[in-house]
Design a protein around this motif. Structure first.
Motif, PDB file in Angstrom:
ATOM      1  N   ALA A  25       0.866  -1.194   0.000  1.00  0.00           N
ATOM      2  CA  ALA A  25       0.000   0.000   0.000  1.00  0.00           C
ATOM      3  C   ALA A  25       0.893   1.233   0.000  1.00  0.00           C
ATOM      4  O   ALA A  25       2.075   1.176   0.347  1.00  0.00           O
ATOM      5  N   SER A  91      -0.168  -9.521   2.426  1.00  0.00           N
ATOM      6  CA  SER A  91      -1.306  -8.687   2.028  1.00  0.00           C
ATOM      7  C   SER A  91      -1.800  -7.903   3.246  1.00  0.00           C
ATOM      8  O   SER A  91      -1.478  -8.241   4.396  1.00  0.00           O
ATOM      9  N   VAL A  97      -4.999  -0.573   3.813  1.00  0.00           N
ATOM     10  CA  VAL A  97      -4.600  -0.045   2.500  1.00  0.00           C
ATOM     11  C   VAL A  97      -5.076   1.391   2.352  1.00  0.00           C
ATOM     12  O   VAL A  97      -4.333   2.273   1.900  1.00  0.00           O
ATOM     13  N   ASP A 101      -2.652   4.699   1.949  1.00  0.00           N
ATOM     14  CA  ASP A 101      -2.758   5.524   0.740  1.00  0.00           C
ATOM     15  C   ASP A 101      -3.042   6.983   1.098  1.00  0.00           C
ATOM     16  O   ASP A 101      -2.456   7.898   0.503  1.00  0.00           O
TER      17      ASP A 101
END
Length: 499
Positions: A25, A91, A97, A101
């Motif tokens: 991310a 992950s 994420v 971001d």
């Protein structure tokens, strides 16, 4: 203590083979990493210096709950971290994420098989940079190459390069497509000749240190592979040279040796004869240079032909290369040999430093056929050389004079007798002998007419008559005697083709 390195998250990602990191991310920023810090717990994140790359170690021992990952991202953002690494995590949950971001925080995961402590130390050494990291990577790559040096099989070199690449942190490609210079640090040398080169994915200090050593290991593996692959072929090549040159009385003994070496001499053979010359030298070349060019041409032929269908043999005879294609009668052997040898001549000619003149014999069966096809190929190569048809493969005619001459040329006795006929002219020197042979050949072709011979030679008839007088005096012959005239004409024809 702040580091002086210019390492960044994007730089770490470019060394994927070394670190096994992937971006989960946030952006892959080029912001310099000032520190590297490890965190066993969330509380440790608060103690990390600002502008740090923080490696969360706990992810390798037990799964981290999703909410703790969210908290870690928030804490790293408040510390103005250069990035966050979860060792062993592949992950992120969607909430994490989105948080990364929005905060423009690079969040990375790593391969599960690598321990967090080992990853932390490796990243720290990379960020610190300097000679210690360069030496450590180069040494590790060389050791990995040496450990793989004893591997055998078609994928041995690839396995070695993969092991070295993992230590260096970049791919290493074996490039066999283009010319390679002796001074290239990644040159793979076989028999003193560069045949390929290693191309690293990164050109940094560590690869520059390690590449020559890795290339040397690959060179030894290639040499060992060629020795193993071509040892029987090279033994048979020596036998072929003997069969081509021997007197016919010695042939049965050589045929017995051929069967012992599993050389199917009773099959059909097509021989190509290649003259290898130095394109850069007009007045002759040194023996060492001539040998080098011939060895390079032989190596190219071996490397090309061993991948082709059928049975091939490559032999050196003097300064020439003799290539033999062997197969069953009725197969398109002649076409195949013409095609493959023509491709080899084209490849060698493209180098620019080699001149190749080739002759191709006709398909012939058995040991006598091998000798005859070789004689045809040699005469055809001589004819191509006399006509200055370099870079081409001239075929022997299936009937006619060249075939007859080839048969004569294959016999040591015939060669000796026809050479003795012209020996008195040779005693006068090369230039006078050439004038004598050329004049006699034109005179015989003109059916004994000095006038027509003069037209071919661009001379006055009186000049031809004068030449004929000193030629016959030197030879001690009478041109009016039919047998003498016939023997001289055959000798002159062979001499001109052989020239």
């Amino acid at each position: 203590m702040p580091q002086t390195s210019r390492a960044s998250v994007s730089e770490l990602l470019r060394h994927h083979l070394r670190f096994g990191l992937r971006l989960l991310a946030g952006p892959a920023t080029d912001t310099p990493i000032r520190h590297v810090a490890g965190a066993d717990t969330l509380a440790d994140l608060d103690r990390a210096p600002t502008e740090s790359l923080i490696v969360v170690l706990g992810a390798t021992s037990a799964p981290i709950p999703d909410y703790e990952i969210d908290v870690a991202i928030r804490q790293a953002t408040t510390r103005d971290a250069a990035g966050l690494v979860f060792a062993g995590l592949r992950s992120l949950p969607i909430t994490a994420v989105r948080l990364a971001d929005r905060a423009h925080l690079p969040v990375l995961g790593s391969d599960a098989g690598r321990g967090g402590g080992e990853l932390l130390l490796d990243i720290d050494r990379f960020v610190r940079g300097g000679a210690s990291d360069t030496l450590a990577r180069a040494t590790s790559a060389i050791r990995a190459a040496l450990r793989a040096a004893d591997l055998d099989g078609p994928d041995a070199v690839r396995s070695l390069l993969d092991a070295a690449a993992e230590a260096l942190g970049c791919r290493i490609v074996l490039d066999e497509t283009g010319p390679v210079g002796q001074a290239d640090p990644g040159a793979v040398i076989v028999g003193r000749h560069p045949v390929a080169r290693l191309v690293p994915g990164l050109d940094d200090d560590a690869t520059q240190v390690a590449l020559p050593a890795i290339a040397a290991v690959v060179s030894r593996m290639r040499q060992r592979e060629l020795n193993h692959r071509f040892a029987p072929a090279l033994t048979r090549a020596g036998l072929i040279v003997q069969m081509v040159l021997c007197d016919r009385a010695q042939l049965p003994q050589l045929v017995e040796q051929a069967f012992q070496l599993d050389f199917q001499v009773e099959q059909t053979h097509v021989v190509a004869w290649l003259r290898i010359e130095d394109a850069a030298v007009q007045d002759g070349t040194s023996l060492a240079r001539a040998r080098q060019l011939l060895e390079e041409a032989e190596l190219s032929a071996l490397q090309i032909l061993h991948t082709r269908q059928g049975t091939w043999h490559v032999a050196r005879l003097g300064g020439d290369l003799v290539i033999v294609g062997t197969g069953q009668s009725g197969t398109p052997l002649h076409r195949q040999v013409r095609s493959e040898v023509g491709r080899l001549i084209g490849m060698l000619s493209e180098r620019g430093d080699i001149l190749v003149t080739g002759g191709l014999g006709t398909p012939q069966a058995g040991p006598d056929g091998l000798r005859h096809s070789a004689a045809e190929a040699r005469v055809a190569a001589d004819s191509a050389g006399a006509a200055e048809r370099r870079g081409t493969l001239v075929e022997a005619d299936a009937t006619g004079l060249r075939r007859v001459l080839a048969d004569l040329y294959s016999s040591p006795l015939s060669r000796s007798l026809l050479t003795e006929i012209l020996a008195p002219l040779d005693a006068l020197g090369t230039a006078r002998a050439q004038v004598g042979v050329t004049t006699l050949a034109a005179y015989f072709d003109a059916q004994g007419s000095p006038t027509r011979a003069a037209e071919v030679l661009h001379l006055h008839p009186n000049a031809v008559a004068y030449r004929l007088r000193w030629i016959t005096e030197a030879l001690g012959v009478d041109l009016a005697e039919p047998d003498t005239r016939f023997a001289l004409q055959m000798a002159c024809r062979m001499r001109l083709l052989n020239r």
